[in-house]
Design a protein around this motif. Sequence first.
Motif, PDB file in Angstrom:
ATOM      1  N   GLN A   1      25.324  37.883  34.009  1.00  8.03           N
ATOM      2  CA  GLN A   1      25.676  38.917  33.063  1.00  8.03           C
ATOM      3  C   GLN A   1      24.399  39.645  32.639  1.00  8.03           C
ATOM      4  O   GLN A   1      23.416  39.026  32.251  1.00  8.03           O
ATOM      5  CB  GLN A   1      26.357  38.296  31.845  1.00  8.03           C
ATOM      6  CG  GLN A   1      26.866  39.328  30.857  1.00  8.03           C
ATOM      7  CD  GLN A   1      27.598  38.671  29.699  1.00  8.03           C
ATOM      8  OE1 GLN A   1      27.600  37.446  29.560  1.00  8.03           O
ATOM      9  NE2 GLN A   1      28.201  39.485  28.864  1.00  8.03           N
ATOM     10  N   LEU A   2      24.420  40.968  32.711  1.00  7.18           N
ATOM     11  CA  LEU A   2      23.268  41.768  32.365  1.00  7.18           C
ATOM     12  C   LEU A   2      23.359  42.163  30.902  1.00  7.18           C
ATOM     13  O   LEU A   2      24.337  42.796  30.487  1.00  7.18           O
ATOM     14  CB  LEU A   2      23.223  43.029  33.226  1.00  7.18           C
ATOM     15  CG  LEU A   2      23.307  42.810  34.738  1.00  7.18           C
ATOM     16  CD1 LEU A   2      23.279  44.132  35.472  1.00  7.18           C
ATOM     17  CD2 LEU A   2      22.207  41.902  35.230  1.00  7.18           C
ATOM     18  N   ARG A   3      22.370  41.775  30.116  1.00  2.00           N
ATOM     19  CA  ARG A   3      22.432  42.143  28.718  1.00  2.00           C
ATOM     20  C   ARG A   3      21.051  42.100  28.078  1.00  2.00           C
ATOM     21  O   ARG A   3      20.107  41.525  28.612  1.00  2.00           O
ATOM     22  CB  ARG A   3      23.376  41.227  27.944  1.00  2.00           C
ATOM     23  CG  ARG A   3      22.974  39.765  27.924  1.00  2.00           C
ATOM     24  CD  ARG A   3      23.917  38.967  27.053  1.00  2.00           C
ATOM     25  NE  ARG A   3      23.448  37.598  26.867  1.00  2.00           N
ATOM     26  CZ  ARG A   3      23.841  36.817  25.872  1.00  2.00           C
ATOM     27  NH1 ARG A   3      24.701  37.258  24.975  1.00  2.00           N
ATOM     28  NH2 ARG A   3      23.383  35.596  25.770  1.00  2.00           N
ATOM     29  N   LEU A   4      20.971  42.739  26.897  1.00  2.41           N
ATOM     30  CA  LEU A   4      19.786  42.715  26.048  1.00  2.41           C
ATOM     31  C   LEU A   4      20.156  42.049  24.733  1.00  2.41           C
ATOM     32  O   LEU A   4      21.267  42.264  24.216  1.00  2.41           O
ATOM     33  CB  LEU A   4      19.311  44.145  25.766  1.00  2.41           C
ATOM     34  CG  LEU A   4      18.797  44.964  26.958  1.00  2.41           C
ATOM     35  CD1 LEU A   4      18.570  46.404  26.537  1.00  2.41           C
ATOM     36  CD2 LEU A   4      17.548  44.351  27.533  1.00  2.41           C
ATOM     37  N   VAL A   5      19.235  41.282  24.207  1.00  3.30           N
ATOM     38  CA  VAL A   5      19.467  40.624  22.928  1.00  3.30           C
ATOM     39  C   VAL A   5      18.279  40.878  22.019  1.00  3.30           C
ATOM     40  O   VAL A   5      17.137  40.540  22.375  1.00  3.30           O
ATOM     41  CB  VAL A   5      19.677  39.111  23.099  1.00  3.30           C
ATOM     42  CG1 VAL A   5      19.864  38.442  21.747  1.00  3.30           C
ATOM     43  CG2 VAL A   5      20.882  38.839  23.997  1.00  3.30           C
ATOM     44  N   GLU A   6      18.561  41.466  20.856  1.00  4.57           N
ATOM     45  CA  GLU A   6      17.509  41.686  19.865  1.00  4.57           C
ATOM     46  C   GLU A   6      17.475  40.524  18.874  1.00  4.57           C
ATOM     47  O   GLU A   6      18.510  39.890  18.609  1.00  4.57           O
ATOM     48  CB  GLU A   6      17.749  42.978  19.059  1.00  4.57           C
ATOM     49  CG  GLU A   6      17.894  44.242  19.876  1.00  4.57           C
ATOM     50  CD  GLU A   6      19.336  44.591  20.139  1.00  4.57           C
ATOM     51  OE1 GLU A   6      19.634  45.765  20.385  1.00  4.57           O
ATOM     52  OE2 GLU A   6      20.190  43.668  20.101  1.00  4.57           O
ATOM     53  N   SER A   7      16.303  40.291  18.326  1.00  2.59           N
ATOM     54  CA  SER A   7      16.148  39.302  17.267  1.00  2.59           C
ATOM     55  C   SER A   7      14.943  39.688  16.420  1.00  2.59           C
ATOM     56  O   SER A   7      14.167  40.581  16.792  1.00  2.59           O
ATOM     57  CB  SER A   7      15.975  37.896  17.843  1.00  2.59           C
ATOM     58  OG  SER A   7      14.792  37.824  18.610  1.00  2.59           O
ATOM     59  N   GLY A   8      14.805  39.000  15.287  1.00  2.00           N
ATOM     60  CA  GLY A   8      13.648  39.218  14.441  1.00  2.00           C
ATOM     61  C   GLY A   8      13.906  40.047  13.194  1.00  2.00           C
ATOM     62  O   GLY A   8      13.015  40.229  12.373  1.00  2.00           O
ATOM     63  N   GLY A   9      15.119  40.538  13.054  1.00  2.00           N
ATOM     64  CA  GLY A   9      15.444  41.299  11.857  1.00  2.00           C
ATOM     65  C   GLY A   9      15.529  40.401  10.634  1.00  2.00           C
ATOM     66  O   GLY A   9      15.484  39.174  10.736  1.00  2.00           O
ATOM     67  N   GLY A  10      15.632  41.039   9.468  1.00  2.00           N
ATOM     68  CA  GLY A  10      15.754  40.277   8.236  1.00  2.00           C
ATOM     69  C   GLY A  10      15.421  41.132   7.033  1.00  2.00           C
ATOM     70  O   GLY A  10      15.409  42.361   7.115  1.00  2.00           O
ATOM     71  N   LEU A  11      15.157  40.451   5.943  1.00  2.00           N
ATOM     72  CA  LEU A  11      14.824  41.113   4.682  1.00  2.00           C
ATOM     73  C   LEU A  11      13.307  41.073   4.484  1.00  2.00           C
ATOM     74  O   LEU A  11      12.694  39.998   4.625  1.00  2.00           O
ATOM     75  CB  LEU A  11      15.524  40.413   3.526  1.00  2.00           C
ATOM     76  CG  LEU A  11      15.182  40.890   2.107  1.00  2.00           C
ATOM     77  CD1 LEU A  11      15.633  42.332   1.917  1.00  2.00           C
ATOM     78  CD2 LEU A  11      15.819  39.969   1.083  1.00  2.00           C
ATOM     79  N   VAL A  12      12.729  42.216   4.174  1.00  2.00           N
ATOM     80  CA  VAL A  12      11.296  42.288   3.958  1.00  2.00           C
ATOM     81  C   VAL A  12      11.029  43.210   2.778  1.00  2.00           C
ATOM     82  O   VAL A  12      11.791  44.153   2.538  1.00  2.00           O
ATOM     83  CB  VAL A  12      10.568  42.770   5.232  1.00  2.00           C
ATOM     84  CG1 VAL A  12      10.983  44.177   5.601  1.00  2.00           C
ATOM     85  CG2 VAL A  12       9.066  42.650   5.101  1.00  2.00           C
TER      86      VAL A  12
END
Length: 121
Positions: free
Chosen positions: A1-12
């Motif tokens: 399966q071809l996909r992109l996954v973002e991470s690292g977001g949050g409250l700052v």
Amino acid sequence: QLRLVESGGGLVQPGGSLRLSCVASGFTLNNYAIGWFRQAPGKEREGISCISGRDDSTFYRDSVKGRFTISRDNAKNTVYLQMNNQKTEDTAVYYCAAGPKCSWYGPYEYWGQGTQVTVSA
């Protein structure tokens, strides 16, 4: 399966930093231009940064120039967006996308699901 996954977001807090990651599975990122986009509540999605797949040239929208840095780590099949000196107006859902060349308007072949960034005191 071809996909992109973002991470690292949050409250700052304003003035703080976050680093977003965009990891590809099923394909190799280094052959693609990778763009970072964001969509704030009630606003249209906008492109904010891109790194070329041809020569790693980087591009930034004026609103983030000097504060955000895009980079890629081919060994990890990952593109990063380092966000420094964040402002409340940076609050948005952030997306990465892979396409044939850098453009604020596409086309991009693959999109991630997004990661929320909230800048608030």
